[in-house]
Design a protein around this motif. Structure first.
Motif, short mmCIF file in Angstrom:
data_model
loop_
_atom_site.label_atom_id
_atom_site.label_comp_id
_atom_site.label_asym_id
_atom_site.label_seq_id
_atom_site.Cartn_x
_atom_site.Cartn_y
_atom_site.Cartn_z
N TYR A 1 7.36 -11.11 7.29
CA TYR A 1 7.51 -10.60 6.23
C TYR A 1 6.95 -9.25 6.50
N ALA A 2 5.79 -8.99 7.05
CA ALA A 2 5.32 -7.57 7.55
C ALA A 2 6.51 -6.59 8.26
N ALA A 3 7.17 -7.56 9.01
CA ALA A 3 7.94 -6.58 9.96
C ALA A 3 9.18 -6.21 8.84
N GLU A 4 9.57 -6.86 8.00
CA GLU A 4 10.66 -6.35 6.96
C GLU A 4 9.96 -5.31 6.19
N LEU A 5 8.85 -5.32 5.70
CA LEU A 5 8.04 -4.35 4.91
C LEU A 5 7.95 -3.01 5.72
N ARG A 6 7.87 -3.10 6.82
CA ARG A 6 7.71 -1.79 7.95
C ARG A 6 9.04 -0.96 7.77
N THR A 7 10.09 -1.62 7.71
CA THR A 7 11.36 -1.17 7.76
C THR A 7 11.64 -0.80 6.28
N ALA A 8 11.25 -1.43 5.41
CA ALA A 8 11.81 -1.11 3.89
C ALA A 8 10.54 0.37 3.41
N TYR A 9 9.43 0.12 3.99
CA TYR A 9 8.62 1.21 3.47
C TYR A 9 7.87 1.75 4.75
N PRO A 10 8.65 2.82 5.47
CA PRO A 10 8.27 3.73 6.77
C PRO A 10 7.00 4.52 6.58
N ALA A 11 5.89 4.26 7.34
CA ALA A 11 4.93 5.33 7.16
C ALA A 11 5.01 6.64 7.65
N ASP A 12 4.47 7.91 7.15
CA ASP A 12 4.74 8.83 7.86
C ASP A 12 3.16 9.58 8.10
N ALA A 13 3.13 10.69 8.44
CA ALA A 13 1.75 11.38 8.55
C ALA A 13 0.67 11.34 7.53
N HIS A 14 1.41 11.18 6.27
CA HIS A 14 0.49 11.06 5.08
C HIS A 14 0.45 9.61 4.65
N GLY A 15 1.09 8.52 5.33
CA GLY A 15 0.57 7.18 4.81
C GLY A 15 2.06 6.50 4.22
N THR A 16 1.88 5.74 3.39
CA THR A 16 3.09 5.05 3.10
C THR A 16 3.25 5.23 1.45
N VAL A 17 4.55 5.47 1.25
CA VAL A 17 4.80 5.50 -0.39
C VAL A 17 4.99 4.20 -0.99
N PHE A 18 4.41 3.74 -2.03
CA PHE A 18 4.87 2.53 -2.47
C PHE A 18 5.10 2.68 -3.91
N PRO A 19 6.46 2.90 -4.23
CA PRO A 19 6.73 3.03 -5.76
C PRO A 19 6.50 1.52 -6.35
N PHE A 20 5.89 1.93 -7.58
CA PHE A 20 5.28 0.53 -8.26
C PHE A 20 5.81 0.78 -9.87
N ARG A 21 6.71 0.09 -10.30
CA ARG A 21 6.95 0.01 -11.73
C ARG A 21 6.17 -0.70 -12.70
N ARG A 22 5.76 -0.35 -13.86
CA ARG A 22 4.99 -1.26 -14.65
C ARG A 22 5.46 -1.05 -16.12
N VAL A 23 5.53 -1.93 -16.74
CA VAL A 23 6.09 -2.05 -18.26
C VAL A 23 4.76 -2.30 -19.30
N PHE A 24 4.63 -1.33 -20.22
CA PHE A 24 3.56 -1.23 -21.07
C PHE A 24 3.82 -1.47 -22.39
N ALA A 25 3.05 -2.34 -23.44
CA ALA A 25 3.34 -2.44 -24.86
C ALA A 25 2.04 -2.40 -25.52
N VAL A 26 1.91 -2.08 -26.80
CA VAL A 26 1.04 -1.68 -27.67
C VAL A 26 1.60 -2.28 -28.81
N ALA A 27 1.20 -3.15 -29.37
CA ALA A 27 1.49 -3.86 -30.69
C ALA A 27 0.63 -3.84 -31.94
N ARG A 28 0.72 -3.38 -32.99
CA ARG A 28 -0.37 -3.60 -34.11
C ARG A 28 -0.01 -4.56 -35.08
N ARG A 29 -0.80 -5.28 -35.51
CA ARG A 29 -0.36 -6.48 -36.70
C ARG A 29 -0.53 -5.41 -37.77
#
Length: 270
Positions: free
Chosen positions: A240-268
């Motif tokens: 799995y790590a070998a696949e991740l290195r290809t999908a998320y290549p590191a550069d001199a500043h580190g590795t960019v990891f895009p991470f999507r999150r969904v939020f909800a605030v609902a009031r009764r």
């Protein structure tokens, strides 16, 4: 954390990226409307306790209960609380797949926990019914099921060496709804519903940085399934790590990891 299956959690690994993991909770809390004095708050899937205790930053007089079904996480949370238990915080074992509020709550909040609860949206009617008038249900969930970090994990698990051993361990269907789906589920139950999504571009340092991140969260089902066979566990992680290195290549500043999150605030309704 809140999973119905028992996962073996590692609180120290989970907290290795604590700063980046805490930002979505901070932004979620900022969107919660005003609550009564000394509000009753339940943190659903509280994990290692740090995020739960951070809620005192906005609601210093709150009575807070952290709920989780992981003994490892609850032990860490209670240790973190220490003498802060005098500030009206407690941690209780509970499975969110069946938990129902036994008292009225001013805020039910879940930080990156509901993705571990299959069909969690079916719990919304019970949870909203357990809110005090004007009470709030607020949560954020990862929306990265289709991202390379998760897709590649499933692809490796489907290889001949792992297919039988890991059958059913990783979910193939998305564990969370779309923002539109949450809006549709919550709108009939609540007076006000606010749903949005954010993609964070985390800059991670160190070797195999994305692997290090998911080892505390999304990879836990695999690590738990293989915990009795360290050799197999090491082999899977290496593939799995070998696949991740290809999908998320590191550069001199580190590795960019895009991470999507969904939020909800609902009031009764008040």
């Amino acid at each position: 954390m809140a999973a119905t299956q028992h996962l073996r959690w590692d609180p120290a690994q989970y907290q290795r990226h604590g700063r980046d993991r805490s930002r979505p909770l901070t932004e979620l809390v900022a969107r919660v409307p005003e609550l009564p004095d000394r509000p009753a708050i339940a943190d659903l899937g509280c994990g290692p306790g740090g995020p739960t205790l951070s809620l005192f930053g906005r609601w210093p007089d709150a009575r807070i209960t952290g709920l989780d079904n992981s003994p490892e996480m609850l032990a860490e949370a209670r240790a973190k609380a220490g003498d802060r238990s005098a500030r009206s915080v407690r941690f209780v074992e509970a499975d969110l797949a069946s938990w129902r509020p036994a008292e009225p709550w001013d805020l039910l909040i879940a930080n990156a926990a509901l993705q571990w609860v299959p069909d969690h949206h079916l719990r919304f009617p019970d949870w909203v019914a357990g809110l005090a008038p004007g009470g709030v249900l607020a949560f954020q969930v990862p929306g990265n099921h289709a991202a390379p970090s998760h897709r590649l994990m499933r692809e490796v698990a489907e290889r001949p060496r792992w297919r039988a051993r890991l059958a059913g361990v990783l979910r193939t269907d998305p564990p969370v709804l779309t923002p539109e789906g949450y809006l549709a589920e919550l709108s009939p139950l609540c007076a006000d519903v606010d749903v949005w999504e954010t993609t964070y571009l985390h800059r991670l340092a160190g070797d195999d940085a994305v692997l290090d991140w998911v080892s505390g969260t999304g990879l836990r089902p695999v690590l738990t399934a293989l915990e009795d066979d360290p050799e197999a566990r090491t082999a899977f992680v290496a593939e799995y790590a070998a696949e991740l290195r290809t999908a998320y290549p590191a550069d001199a500043h580190g590795t960019v990891f895009p991470f999507r999150r969904v939020f909800a605030v609902a009031r009764r309704a008040a």
